[in-house]
Scaffold this motif. Structure first.
Motif, short mmCIF file in Angstrom:
data_model
loop_
_atom_site.label_atom_id
_atom_site.label_comp_id
_atom_site.label_asym_id
_atom_site.label_seq_id
_atom_site.Cartn_x
_atom_site.Cartn_y
_atom_site.Cartn_z
N ILE A 152 5.71 3.45 1.22
CA ILE A 152 5.39 2.04 0.63
C ILE A 152 5.30 1.05 1.69
O ILE A 152 6.45 1.04 2.72
N TRP A 153 4.31 0.62 2.22
CA TRP A 153 4.15 -0.40 3.18
C TRP A 153 3.69 -1.94 2.86
O TRP A 153 3.01 -2.07 1.72
N ASP A 154 4.34 -2.65 3.41
CA ASP A 154 3.95 -4.43 3.20
C ASP A 154 2.92 -4.46 4.11
O ASP A 154 2.88 -4.67 5.28
N GLY A 190 3.04 -5.44 8.01
CA GLY A 190 2.86 -4.07 8.71
C GLY A 190 4.02 -3.31 8.79
O GLY A 190 4.32 -2.29 9.77
N THR A 191 4.96 -3.39 7.74
CA THR A 191 6.24 -2.41 7.89
C THR A 191 6.51 -1.78 6.78
O THR A 191 5.96 -1.83 5.51
N LEU A 192 7.31 -0.57 6.84
CA LEU A 192 7.59 0.40 5.73
C LEU A 192 8.41 -0.38 5.02
O LEU A 192 9.58 -0.92 5.28
N VAL A 227 0.78 -1.17 0.00
CA VAL A 227 0.00 -0.04 0.05
C VAL A 227 0.95 1.25 0.07
O VAL A 227 2.03 1.26 0.63
N VAL A 228 0.57 2.36 -0.70
CA VAL A 228 1.20 3.48 -0.88
C VAL A 228 0.31 4.57 0.02
O VAL A 228 -0.81 4.62 -0.16
N THR A 229 1.00 5.38 0.82
CA THR A 229 0.47 6.42 1.54
C THR A 229 1.10 7.67 1.27
O THR A 229 2.32 7.53 0.85
N GLY A 230 0.29 8.69 1.46
CA GLY A 230 1.06 10.01 1.11
C GLY A 230 0.64 10.82 2.09
O GLY A 230 -0.28 11.97 2.18
#
Length: 58
Positions: free
Chosen positions: A13-15, A19-21, A2-5
């Motif tokens: 970018i998260w796995d 639950g890690t960056l 998942v990508v968050t901004g």
């Protein structure tokens, strides 16, 4: 993945499973759009400074 901004001008970018960056591509200007390739290996972002950046996520 998942990508968050968040509001600090960075994409993260998260796995999701762990639950890690995974990575942290950055931009110098607020990012207002992003998209990811179907294979999840490439990310593109567009910023308010009218630039488009392409990132490798692996």
């Amino acid at each position: 993945r998942v990508v968050t901004g968040p509001g600090d001008h960075n994409l993260r970018i998260w796995d999701v499973d762990k639950g890690t960056l995974v990575g942290r591509p950055t931009g110098a200007c607020p990012i207002n759009v992003s998209t990811c390739s179907l294979d999840g290996l490439t990310l593109a972002s567009g910023s308010l400074d009218r630039t488009i950046r392409v990132w490798r996520t692996d």
